[in-house]
Motif scaffolding. Sequence first.
Motif, PDB file in Angstrom:
ATOM      1  N   VAL A  32       1.743  11.411  -1.744  1.00  0.00           N
ATOM      2  CA  VAL A  32       1.832   9.956  -1.927  1.00  0.00           C
ATOM      3  C   VAL A  32       1.483   9.603  -3.363  1.00  0.00           C
ATOM      4  O   VAL A  32       2.170   8.819  -4.017  1.00  0.00           O
ATOM      5  CB  VAL A  32       0.891   9.229  -0.944  1.00  0.00           C
ATOM      6  CG1 VAL A  32       0.839   7.737  -1.242  1.00  0.00           C
ATOM      7  CG2 VAL A  32       1.317   9.487   0.487  1.00  0.00           C
ATOM      8  N   ARG A  33       0.407  10.192  -3.864  1.00  0.00           N
ATOM      9  CA  ARG A  33      -0.040   9.905  -5.228  1.00  0.00           C
ATOM     10  C   ARG A  33       0.997  10.363  -6.259  1.00  0.00           C
ATOM     11  O   ARG A  33       1.288   9.666  -7.223  1.00  0.00           O
ATOM     12  CB  ARG A  33      -1.381  10.561  -5.489  1.00  0.00           C
ATOM     13  CG  ARG A  33      -2.492  10.012  -4.620  1.00  0.00           C
ATOM     14  CD  ARG A  33      -3.804  10.779  -4.856  1.00  0.00           C
ATOM     15  NE  ARG A  33      -4.768  10.512  -3.825  1.00  0.00           N
ATOM     16  CZ  ARG A  33      -5.475   9.391  -3.727  1.00  0.00           C
ATOM     17  NH1 ARG A  33      -5.309   8.422  -4.598  1.00  0.00           N
ATOM     18  NH2 ARG A  33      -6.351   9.240  -2.747  1.00  0.00           N
ATOM     19  N   GLU A  47      13.407   4.532  -3.852  1.00  0.00           N
ATOM     20  CA  GLU A  47      14.406   3.537  -3.482  1.00  0.00           C
ATOM     21  C   GLU A  47      13.748   2.325  -2.816  1.00  0.00           C
ATOM     22  O   GLU A  47      14.139   1.183  -3.046  1.00  0.00           O
ATOM     23  CB  GLU A  47      15.462   4.144  -2.546  1.00  0.00           C
ATOM     24  CG  GLU A  47      16.338   5.194  -3.211  1.00  0.00           C
ATOM     25  CD  GLU A  47      15.649   6.557  -3.339  1.00  0.00           C
ATOM     26  OE1 GLU A  47      14.665   6.825  -2.609  1.00  0.00           O
ATOM     27  OE2 GLU A  47      16.088   7.345  -4.187  1.00  0.00           O
ATOM     28  N   ARG A  48      12.745   2.576  -2.007  1.00  0.00           N
ATOM     29  CA  ARG A  48      12.032   1.469  -1.346  1.00  0.00           C
ATOM     30  C   ARG A  48      11.302   0.612  -2.378  1.00  0.00           C
ATOM     31  O   ARG A  48      11.326  -0.617  -2.300  1.00  0.00           O
ATOM     32  CB  ARG A  48      11.050   2.025  -0.306  1.00  0.00           C
ATOM     33  CG  ARG A  48      10.267   0.966   0.418  1.00  0.00           C
ATOM     34  CD  ARG A  48      11.138   0.147   1.357  1.00  0.00           C
ATOM     35  NE  ARG A  48      10.312  -0.794   2.101  1.00  0.00           N
ATOM     36  CZ  ARG A  48      10.582  -2.088   2.205  1.00  0.00           C
ATOM     37  NH1 ARG A  48      11.685  -2.582   1.699  1.00  0.00           N
ATOM     38  NH2 ARG A  48       9.778  -2.870   2.860  1.00  0.00           N
ATOM     39  N   LEU A  68       1.680 -14.117  -7.481  1.00  0.00           N
ATOM     40  CA  LEU A  68       0.843 -12.967  -7.793  1.00  0.00           C
ATOM     41  C   LEU A  68       0.873 -11.971  -6.637  1.00  0.00           C
ATOM     42  O   LEU A  68       0.523 -12.308  -5.505  1.00  0.00           O
ATOM     43  CB  LEU A  68      -0.599 -13.435  -8.057  1.00  0.00           C
ATOM     44  CG  LEU A  68      -1.582 -12.384  -8.540  1.00  0.00           C
ATOM     45  CD1 LEU A  68      -1.128 -11.765  -9.858  1.00  0.00           C
ATOM     46  CD2 LEU A  68      -2.958 -13.023  -8.705  1.00  0.00           C
ATOM     47  N   SER A  69       1.330 -10.773  -6.938  1.00  0.00           N
ATOM     48  CA  SER A  69       1.411  -9.704  -5.937  1.00  0.00           C
ATOM     49  C   SER A  69       0.597  -8.514  -6.419  1.00  0.00           C
ATOM     50  O   SER A  69       0.381  -8.347  -7.621  1.00  0.00           O
ATOM     51  CB  SER A  69       2.865  -9.246  -5.745  1.00  0.00           C
ATOM     52  OG  SER A  69       3.657 -10.290  -5.232  1.00  0.00           O
ATOM     53  N   GLU A  70       0.186  -7.682  -5.494  1.00  0.00           N
ATOM     54  CA  GLU A  70      -0.548  -6.461  -5.837  1.00  0.00           C
ATOM     55  C   GLU A  70       0.097  -5.287  -5.127  1.00  0.00           C
ATOM     56  O   GLU A  70       0.403  -5.348  -3.943  1.00  0.00           O
ATOM     57  CB  GLU A  70      -2.013  -6.561  -5.406  1.00  0.00           C
ATOM     58  CG  GLU A  70      -2.787  -5.301  -5.690  1.00  0.00           C
ATOM     59  CD  GLU A  70      -4.241  -5.371  -5.238  1.00  0.00           C
ATOM     60  OE1 GLU A  70      -4.890  -4.322  -5.223  1.00  0.00           O
ATOM     61  OE2 GLU A  70      -4.711  -6.457  -4.884  1.00  0.00           O
ATOM     62  N   TRP A  71       0.268  -4.224  -5.890  1.00  0.00           N
ATOM     63  CA  TRP A  71       0.740  -2.963  -5.329  1.00  0.00           C
ATOM     64  C   TRP A  71      -0.353  -1.932  -5.536  1.00  0.00           C
ATOM     65  O   TRP A  71      -0.733  -1.644  -6.668  1.00  0.00           O
ATOM     66  CB  TRP A  71       1.999  -2.498  -6.038  1.00  0.00           C
ATOM     67  CG  TRP A  71       3.246  -3.229  -5.674  1.00  0.00           C
ATOM     68  CD1 TRP A  71       3.342  -4.485  -5.131  1.00  0.00           C
ATOM     69  CD2 TRP A  71       4.573  -2.755  -5.826  1.00  0.00           C
ATOM     70  NE1 TRP A  71       4.655  -4.811  -4.944  1.00  0.00           N
ATOM     71  CE2 TRP A  71       5.441  -3.757  -5.367  1.00  0.00           C
ATOM     72  CE3 TRP A  71       5.126  -1.583  -6.320  1.00  0.00           C
ATOM     73  CZ2 TRP A  71       6.823  -3.628  -5.379  1.00  0.00           C
ATOM     74  CZ3 TRP A  71       6.501  -1.451  -6.332  1.00  0.00           C
ATOM     75  CH2 TRP A  71       7.330  -2.457  -5.855  1.00  0.00           C
ATOM     76  N   ALA A  72      -0.864  -1.388  -4.462  1.00  0.00           N
ATOM     77  CA  ALA A  72      -1.848  -0.309  -4.529  1.00  0.00           C
ATOM     78  C   ALA A  72      -1.066   1.004  -4.508  1.00  0.00           C
ATOM     79  O   ALA A  72      -0.750   1.531  -3.454  1.00  0.00           O
ATOM     80  CB  ALA A  72      -2.815  -0.397  -3.355  1.00  0.00           C
ATOM     81  N   ASP A  77       0.851  -1.191   0.000  1.00  0.00           N
ATOM     82  CA  ASP A  77       0.000   0.000   0.000  1.00  0.00           C
ATOM     83  C   ASP A  77       0.883   1.236   0.000  1.00  0.00           C
ATOM     84  O   ASP A  77       1.645   1.476   0.936  1.00  0.00           O
ATOM     85  CB  ASP A  77      -0.894  -0.011   1.243  1.00  0.00           C
ATOM     86  CG  ASP A  77      -1.885   1.139   1.267  1.00  0.00           C
ATOM     87  OD1 ASP A  77      -1.775   2.073   0.451  1.00  0.00           O
ATOM     88  OD2 ASP A  77      -2.780   1.103   2.126  1.00  0.00           O
ATOM     89  N   SER A  78       0.777   2.039  -1.058  1.00  0.00           N
ATOM     90  CA  SER A  78       1.630   3.220  -1.187  1.00  0.00           C
ATOM     91  C   SER A  78       1.448   4.207  -0.041  1.00  0.00           C
ATOM     92  O   SER A  78       2.362   4.952   0.288  1.00  0.00           O
ATOM     93  CB  SER A  78       1.363   3.925  -2.520  1.00  0.00           C
ATOM     94  OG  SER A  78       0.031   4.377  -2.597  1.00  0.00           O
ATOM     95  N   PHE A  79       0.290   4.200   0.586  1.00  0.00           N
ATOM     96  CA  PHE A  79       0.059   5.112   1.707  1.00  0.00           C
ATOM     97  C   PHE A  79       0.756   4.631   2.980  1.00  0.00           C
ATOM     98  O   PHE A  79       0.864   5.377   3.940  1.00  0.00           O
ATOM     99  CB  PHE A  79      -1.438   5.305   1.951  1.00  0.00           C
ATOM    100  CG  PHE A  79      -2.032   6.363   1.066  1.00  0.00           C
ATOM    101  CD1 PHE A  79      -2.114   7.680   1.484  1.00  0.00           C
ATOM    102  CD2 PHE A  79      -2.496   6.045  -0.192  1.00  0.00           C
ATOM    103  CE1 PHE A  79      -2.642   8.661   0.668  1.00  0.00           C
ATOM    104  CE2 PHE A  79      -3.032   7.013  -1.018  1.00  0.00           C
ATOM    105  CZ  PHE A  79      -3.105   8.324  -0.591  1.00  0.00           C
ATOM    106  N   ALA A  80       1.235   3.393   2.990  1.00  0.00           N
ATOM    107  CA  ALA A  80       1.929   2.863   4.166  1.00  0.00           C
ATOM    108  C   ALA A  80       3.446   3.088   4.094  1.00  0.00           C
ATOM    109  O   ALA A  80       4.152   2.769   5.036  1.00  0.00           O
ATOM    110  CB  ALA A  80       1.645   1.368   4.314  1.00  0.00           C
TER     111      ALA A  80
END
Length: 155
Positions: free
Chosen positions: A112-113, A76-77, A89-93, A65-68
């Motif tokens: 963040v966005r 870099e992360r 299978l992975s998901e990136w929000a 979660d990009s907000f985390a």
Amino acid sequence: MVARAGLTPTHLDWHVLADGGRADVLELTLALAAEHGMAARVWLEPARSAARRRGLPVLDHDFVDSFALDVDGKAERYLQLLRELPTGLSEWAVRPAVGPETAAEADLGWAVRRSGHDFLLSPRAREVLEEEGIVVLDYRPLQEAWSAAGAGFER
């Protein structure tokens, strides 16, 4: 209403209410997905195991979660996470967005966005995806797999 608007959704998603929040809501949603030829975004246990028992592809790992993640050092992360991405299978929000700095006044998550947008379009991100052999996809392949499996329901 969505179909009447000429849109063709690929999947059902509860957004922040994980897997429908209750087993009966999950079952109803899975039945609706089967009826309408869609996948469903199933991302927590025990729903993942239940979907797998029906032969349905679901996330293999917790989603990012990009907000985390901290905005400072986020690129870099992300690169580190791509290099360490496990098979499956992975998901990136990520929730990318662009706009003027003044957008930050209306959207507290603007930084963040914007950081997500900048990373996703960066040449470095493309390089690492290629180096690591990572395939980026949307829900269309999952929709096809769920439709082929009948979403685990008799029709």
